[in-house]
Enzyme design. Structure first.
Site, PDB file in Angstrom:
ATOM      1  N   ASP A   1     -58.987 -57.444  -5.733  1.00 58.80           N
ATOM      2  CA  ASP A   1     -60.011 -56.541  -5.198  1.00 58.80           C
ATOM      3  C   ASP A   1     -61.370 -57.145  -5.542  1.00 58.80           C
ATOM      4  OD1 ASP A   1     -61.368 -54.461  -4.104  1.00 58.80           O
ATOM      5  OD2 ASP A   1     -60.545 -52.907  -5.402  1.00 58.80           O
TER       6      ASP A   1
ATOM      7  N   ASP B   1     -61.687 -56.999   1.710  1.00 55.84           N
ATOM      8  CA  ASP B   1     -61.880 -57.469   0.335  1.00 55.84           C
ATOM      9  C   ASP B   1     -60.717 -57.150  -0.595  1.00 55.84           C
ATOM     10  OD1 ASP B   1     -62.290 -54.712   0.371  1.00 55.84           O
ATOM     11  OD2 ASP B   1     -63.642 -54.792  -1.338  1.00 55.84           O
ATOM     12  N   GLU B   2     -59.574 -56.800  -0.033  1.00 58.82           N
ATOM     13  CA  GLU B   2     -58.472 -56.339  -0.883  1.00 58.82           C
ATOM     14  C   GLU B   2     -57.145 -56.764  -0.282  1.00 58.82           C
ATOM     15  OE1 GLU B   2     -56.956 -52.055  -2.784  1.00 58.82           O
ATOM     16  OE2 GLU B   2     -58.520 -52.125  -1.261  1.00 58.82           O
TER      17      GLU B   2
END
Length: 565
Positions: A11, A105-106
């Site tokens: 993350d 983003d993860e």
């Protein structure tokens, strides 16, 4: 459950805000909020400096401004975020073929499928190397969690924030989870948490002690059985590389409630076209059309219509959305509209209800388009052209001063800070909004220095922010601020920061204005004095700036897929 912590969860830390700080040297170490900047906007991401003031993702921007009025409030730049995300996902695919992206983003990664040894030392080494590679390739940081299950890996990455790595050893799950609140478990939202609270259940340990039968009684069979397994630390969900989308939709929030029925219909038509564009870009078709209407009082209605077969025809989707809108009363005012398509398929089928399929309808459509074009041409002659809008945070290029970003705009002027990711904090200059030398730019690379062909801040040209005009003795702006210098408009000053001296003749000399909260000065792009009483970068007179009081175009609320951190 695996016997080794071979599931990795990455993350990125405050992704959107961190990318903006990396791209804008003057914002590093200062509060930054990215999201909808209008009165009905929603925070997408807040930097850690802004979180100290209580600003959080999904918070209304108006509330964030009250808590942190000196933060920089910026419009999202998804082109930049996708570029960085592509680099990060490429690094993850080097570790394993099984990568499950959750957002830009993860992602989850199955290290076992990538041939990593099933022992703690080996997976920890992989996680540390990944963090180093992300920082080297993007200039940003990410937090890594490692565990034997997806749920635990995600919890581990949360504990690792910011910029850390946490490993949960198999066999220690219940000890770790026990004291955590029930909201830690996936699928437990406010309603479920309140149901459990009324039953005296507050922690994960108490959830496990309640037993499966009690949870089923409280929450129903499906939810209760799943929650009990999670409370025991059991999560058998595999990492799935490809996840089929169940629906495709678009929606817009409006600054002012729409009460004109004709305007509402036009917005639904526009949203339907955008939805079909996304549908076709994904190579899919859909069978069910859905509209979403949020009224002035926040009540939300959805209506749907299932067609006889899948379609990606914009005419069909527009007509279905229009029919559904006829079922909704919008006289009180509409705050939000959305159009979506579900029941996705990989093929299309001729829709029997498509009126545009007939030759007559096609001719009528062409005639309507001709009349609309004629009307638009007439209005273009009769009405003056609307001024360009420069939203805070967006990239621009000036023919003389080079690359920079919009710091604020209003009262016919736009304020630009000329700096690049590889430079120091740059100078601030103000121009008329219609300055022909100012044009939109593209995001610059966050690492690696200027691209090939760049010189003095201009792509393939001379001059720019480091050009002759800025290096001459007696430059109107004076020395560029350095780290620890005065904060710009909409930015919080750091400890010990103070404004610099005024130029001879006071702040209004030579068309300069002093920004509130900024001891530096600005130079007008035309070298003309501003109208009496106007300070070009003051938050009170800049309705569209990075500081409090910013305004935006309709539809600047949060959108689907936006990062929460």
């Amino acid at each position: 459950m695996r016997r080794a912590p071979t599931i990795l969860h990455l993350d990125m830390d405050a992704f959107f805000a961190a990318a903006e700080q990396a791209a804008k040297p003057s914002l590093r170490g200062k509060p930054v909020v990215v999201g909808g900047i209008g009165p009905r906007g929603v925070v997408s991401t807040a930097s850690y400096e802004a979180r100290v003031f209580g600003v959080r993702s999904a918070m209304p921007t108006a509330q964030a401004r009250r808590r942190c009025p000196n933060a920089a409030y910026l419009t999202p730049r998804f082109t930049l975020y996708r570029q960085v995300s592509d680099v990060v996902m490429e690094l993850l695919h080097e570790l394993s073929p099984l990568v499950e992206p959750l957002s830009l983003d993860e992602a989850f990664v199955d290290l076992e499928a990538g041939g990593v040894a099933a022992d703690t030392a080996a997976v920890r080494a992989v996680g540390e190397r990944l963090r180093r590679d992300i920082r080297r390739r993007t200039g940003l940081t990410g937090s890594v969690g490692l565990a034997g299950a997806k749920m635990l890996a995600k919890i581990a990455s949360e504990q690792a924030k910011p910029d850390g790595l946490v490993v949960i050893e198999p066999g220690t799950e219940r000890e770790l989870l026990g004291p955590m609140t029930v909201r830690t478990l996936p699928g437990v939202g406010p309603a479920t948490a309140e149901t459990l609270r009324r039953a005296g259940i507050h922690t994960v340990a108490e959830t496990a002690e309640a037993g499966e039968a009690e949870l089923v009684r409280l929450l129903g069979k499906a939810h209760g059985v799943g929650l009990y397994a999670m409370a025991l630390g059991r999560d058998e969900r595999p990492v799935v590389a490809e996840r089929d989308a169940k629906s495709i939709s678009v929606e817009d929030t409006f600054e002012v409630d729409l009460t004109d029925r004709t305007r509402v219909r036009a917005e639904v038509t526009r949203l339907a076209d955008r939805c079909v564009q996304r549908l076709r870009a994904a190579g899919r078709s859909g069978r069910t059309v859905v509209i979403k209407v949020r009224n002035y009082d926040f009540s939300t209605l959805t209506r749907s219509e299932t067609l006889r077969g899948p379609t990606d025809d914009p005419g069909v989707v527009r007509e279905a959305a229009a029919r559904l809108l006829d079922l909704v009363d919008t006289t009180g005012g509409v705050r939000l509209l959305g159009v979506g398509v579900t029941g996705l398929a990989d093929f299309t089928q001729e829709d029997l209800f498509a009126q545009v399929a007939t030759e007559k309808a096609a001719e009528e459509e062409a005639e309507r388009e001709r009349r609309a074009a004629d009307e638009a041409a007439r209005m273009a002659v009769d009405e003056p052209e609307r001024p360009r809008r420069w939203l805070p945070g967006l990239d621009v290029i000036h023919d003389e001063h080079g690359a920079g970003w919009v710091q604020g705009s209003g009262v016919g002027r736009v304020t630009v800070r000329f700096e690049q990711p590889w430079s120091g904090p740059g100078r601030v200059r103000t121009f008329p909004v219609e300055d022909p030398a100012l044009r939109p730019g593209e995001p610059l690379p966050l690492v690696g220095g200027p691209p090939d062909g760049w010189r003095d801040g201009l792509p393939g040209g001379a001059g720019g922010s480091g050009g002759r005009g800025d290096r001459e003795a007696g430059s109107l702006d004076g020395p560029a601020p350095q780290s620890g210098g005065p904060a710009g408009p909409g930015q919080a000053a750091g400890p010990g920061q103070a404004g610099g001296p005024e130029p001879a003749g006071g702040p209004a000399a030579l068309g300069k204005t002093t920004s509130p909260g900024d001891g530096g000065t600005e130079e007008s792009g035309t070298h003309e004095a501003l109208p009496p009483g106007v300070q070009s970068s003051a938050p009170a007179t800049l309705p569209n700036s990075v500081s409090a009081g910013a305004a935006s175009d309709p539809g600047t609320g949060s959108g689907a897929g936006m990062s929460r951190r």
